[in-house]
Design an enzyme around this catalytic site. Structure first.
Site, PDB file in Angstrom:
ATOM      1  N   SER A  68    -144.726  58.609  30.879  1.00  0.00           N
ATOM      2  CA  SER A  68    -145.163  59.954  30.474  1.00  0.00           C
ATOM      3  C   SER A  68    -145.284  60.942  31.615  1.00  0.00           C
ATOM      4  O   SER A  68    -145.448  62.128  31.358  1.00  0.00           O
ATOM      5  CB  SER A  68    -146.500  59.875  29.746  1.00  0.00           C
ATOM      6  OG  SER A  68    -146.271  59.541  28.416  1.00  0.00           O
ATOM      7  N   LYS A  71    -143.058  63.775  31.309  1.00  0.00           N
ATOM      8  CA  LYS A  71    -143.270  64.858  30.332  1.00  0.00           C
ATOM      9  C   LYS A  71    -143.553  66.186  31.017  1.00  0.00           C
ATOM     10  O   LYS A  71    -143.180  67.245  30.514  1.00  0.00           O
ATOM     11  CB  LYS A  71    -144.413  64.487  29.376  1.00  0.00           C
ATOM     12  CG  LYS A  71    -144.048  63.318  28.457  1.00  0.00           C
ATOM     13  CD  LYS A  71    -145.252  62.810  27.662  1.00  0.00           C
ATOM     14  CE  LYS A  71    -144.836  61.651  26.762  1.00  0.00           C
ATOM     15  NZ  LYS A  71    -145.969  60.919  26.189  1.00  0.00           N
ATOM     16  N   TYR A 193    -135.247  61.041  25.067  1.00  0.00           N
ATOM     17  CA  TYR A 193    -136.661  60.813  25.372  1.00  0.00           C
ATOM     18  C   TYR A 193    -136.900  59.413  25.959  1.00  0.00           C
ATOM     19  O   TYR A 193    -137.600  59.257  26.963  1.00  0.00           O
ATOM     20  CB  TYR A 193    -137.499  61.021  24.097  1.00  0.00           C
ATOM     21  CG  TYR A 193    -138.933  60.604  24.279  1.00  0.00           C
ATOM     22  CD1 TYR A 193    -139.805  61.354  25.057  1.00  0.00           C
ATOM     23  CD2 TYR A 193    -139.415  59.431  23.705  1.00  0.00           C
ATOM     24  CE1 TYR A 193    -141.119  60.954  25.255  1.00  0.00           C
ATOM     25  CE2 TYR A 193    -140.729  59.026  23.888  1.00  0.00           C
ATOM     26  CZ  TYR A 193    -141.569  59.793  24.666  1.00  0.00           C
ATOM     27  OH  TYR A 193    -142.854  59.387  24.873  1.00  0.00           O
ATOM     28  N   TYR A 245    -154.040  62.072  28.801  1.00  0.00           N
ATOM     29  CA  TYR A 245    -154.295  61.540  27.459  1.00  0.00           C
ATOM     30  C   TYR A 245    -155.679  61.990  26.987  1.00  0.00           C
ATOM     31  O   TYR A 245    -156.122  63.079  27.337  1.00  0.00           O
ATOM     32  CB  TYR A 245    -154.177  60.008  27.435  1.00  0.00           C
ATOM     33  CG  TYR A 245    -152.871  59.476  27.970  1.00  0.00           C
ATOM     34  CD1 TYR A 245    -151.656  59.820  27.366  1.00  0.00           C
ATOM     35  CD2 TYR A 245    -152.817  58.637  29.060  1.00  0.00           C
ATOM     36  CE1 TYR A 245    -150.455  59.330  27.836  1.00  0.00           C
ATOM     37  CE2 TYR A 245    -151.606  58.134  29.541  1.00  0.00           C
ATOM     38  CZ  TYR A 245    -150.444  58.492  28.916  1.00  0.00           C
ATOM     39  OH  TYR A 245    -149.267  58.007  29.390  1.00  0.00           O
ATOM     40  N   VAL A 263    -147.791  55.259  31.091  1.00  0.00           N
ATOM     41  CA  VAL A 263    -148.186  53.878  30.798  1.00  0.00           C
ATOM     42  C   VAL A 263    -147.490  52.855  31.702  1.00  0.00           C
ATOM     43  O   VAL A 263    -147.805  51.673  31.657  1.00  0.00           O
ATOM     44  CB  VAL A 263    -147.980  53.505  29.307  1.00  0.00           C
ATOM     45  CG1 VAL A 263    -148.878  54.333  28.413  1.00  0.00           C
ATOM     46  CG2 VAL A 263    -146.529  53.610  28.900  1.00  0.00           C
TER      47      VAL A 263
HETATM   48  N1  GLU Z   1    -142.190  55.728  26.568  1.00  0.00           N
HETATM   49  C1  GLU Z   1    -143.572  55.700  26.230  1.00  0.00           C
HETATM   50  C2  GLU Z   1    -143.759  55.923  24.750  1.00  0.00           C
HETATM   51  O1  GLU Z   1    -143.206  56.804  24.224  1.00  0.00           O
HETATM   52  C3  GLU Z   1    -144.313  56.720  27.035  1.00  0.00           C
HETATM   53  C4  GLU Z   1    -145.758  56.663  26.788  1.00  0.00           C
HETATM   54  C5  GLU Z   1    -146.639  57.068  27.925  1.00  0.00           C
HETATM   55  O2  GLU Z   1    -146.376  56.874  29.123  1.00  0.00           O
HETATM   56  O3  GLU Z   1    -147.678  57.646  27.562  1.00  0.00           O
HETATM   57  O4  GLU Z   1    -144.452  55.220  24.077  1.00  0.00           O
END
Ligand code: GLU
Length: 322
Positions: A68, A71, A193, A245, A263
């Site tokens: 993430s 992002k 993604y 988060y 994560v």
């Molecule tokens: N590829 C992970 C998912 O979409 C990323 C989640 C994350 O790092 O929060 O579940």
């Protein structure tokens, strides 16, 4: 830039690392099967100053998937492509207080709350796919590599693992398409993604990517301009309110700088105009944030006065150390 700050970091980073090395709380993410295979006790930290000087300690060259943390950078990429007004038609800037994989839209707008949640990041991937089609991922890799100051690669096994188990994210993709957030094919958007989440980085790369954001969007060593300054301002603002988060509020109080976690165990934190921090430690807390990564950032923020609302603040008390 003062030599003294580098000297300070050369003392401080090993101290923080040593004080946390034996903290083995938390668990590696297992919902993506490949992530469950990661050696759990790795721990690396790196700081890059906005003039390109680098200090690092521990497993700072171990590769892990960006997850993430990507992002923030895909959002910045879309902001640079479309500008903030058009991006607002795709994704909002509101904290939601919901878990990262929540399947909800903002009821007022029928858009995802913010780009740091999966729904928002998948909406951003949709927007990018509509701009660049099949070139999207190549352009993204170029941009992420420019931000890191070196070419990056994808962990194919993690990518396949995400593709194979990503039904929840695919469900989010269909919801977004049904709501008219994007018209592109869901499978193509989700592939983009999943690939962006599977990019391999090190703690040093995260520090460099953070330093690029801290340096108004220009990589401090290569001088490559990656993002325009208004894009950086908006990206850092959203990272500050939504980047950790549903731990974002505690982070804002305890650390007080814009950051993004993933994560895979990475945390990237930005001290505007001054430095970037990258930490890697794959054991996560219940919110999905690296346990040691958060503690390391709390230590650094306390020792260096990084919190943006510290009493001596002029951006950060670190300015006084110069
Ligand atoms: N590829 C992970 C998912 O979409 C990323 C989640 C994350 O790092 O929060 O579940």
């Amino acid at each position: 830039m003062p030599h003294s700050l580098v000297a300070l970091l050369e003392t401080l980073l090993p101290q923080v690392h040593a004080s946390l090395r034996n903290n083995l709380q938390g668990e590696v993410a297992r919902y993506i099967p490949e992530l469950g295979k990661v050696a759990p006790d790795q721990f690396g930290m790196a700081v890059m100053l906005a003039n390109g000087e680098l200090v690092s300690v521990g497993d700072c060259e171990s590769a892990f998937t960006i997850q993430s943390v990507s992002k923030a950078f895909s959002y910045a990429m879309l902001l640079d492509a479309l500008g903030p007004e058009d991006v607002a038609k795709v994704v909002g800037v509101q904290p939601s207080g919901e878990p990262f994989n929540n399947i909800t839209l903002d009821p007022r707008t029928q858009r995802p709350f913010n780009p740091m949640l999966n729904a928002g990041a998948i909406a951003v991937a949709g927007g990018l796919y509509e701009c660049y089609g099949e070139e999207s991922f190549a352009r993204m890799m170029q941009l992420f590599g420019d931000a890191a100051g070196r070419p990056l690669e994808v962990d194919e096994a993690v990518f396949q693992s995400e593709q194979a188990t990503g039904d929840r994210n695919r469900a989010i993709g269909h919801l977004l398409r049904a709501a008219g957030v994007f018209q592109a094919p869901v499978d193509a958007v989700l592939e983009l993604y999943f690939r962006q989440c599977s990019v391999l980085v090190t703690a040093r790369d995260l520090a460099a990517m953070a330093a690029t954001l801290s340096n108004l969007g220009t990589h401090p060593r290569t001088d490559t301009n990656v993002f325009n300054p208004l894009t950086v301002r908006q990206t850092l603002s959203v990272m500050f309110t939504c980047g950790m988060y549903d731990g974002a509020g505690n982070w804002a109080c305890n650390v007080g700088v814009p950051a993004k976690s993933g994560v895979g165990g990475g945390i990237l934190a930005v001290i505007n105009r001054q430095l970037g921090v990258g930490v890697f430690s794959p054991r996560l807390d219940a919110a999905g944030n690296s346990v040691r990564g958060q503690l390391a950032c709390i230590h650094l923020a306390e020792e260096l006065g990084l919190h943006i609302f510290d009493s001596s603040n002029a951006g950060s008390a670190l300015l006084d150390a110069r």
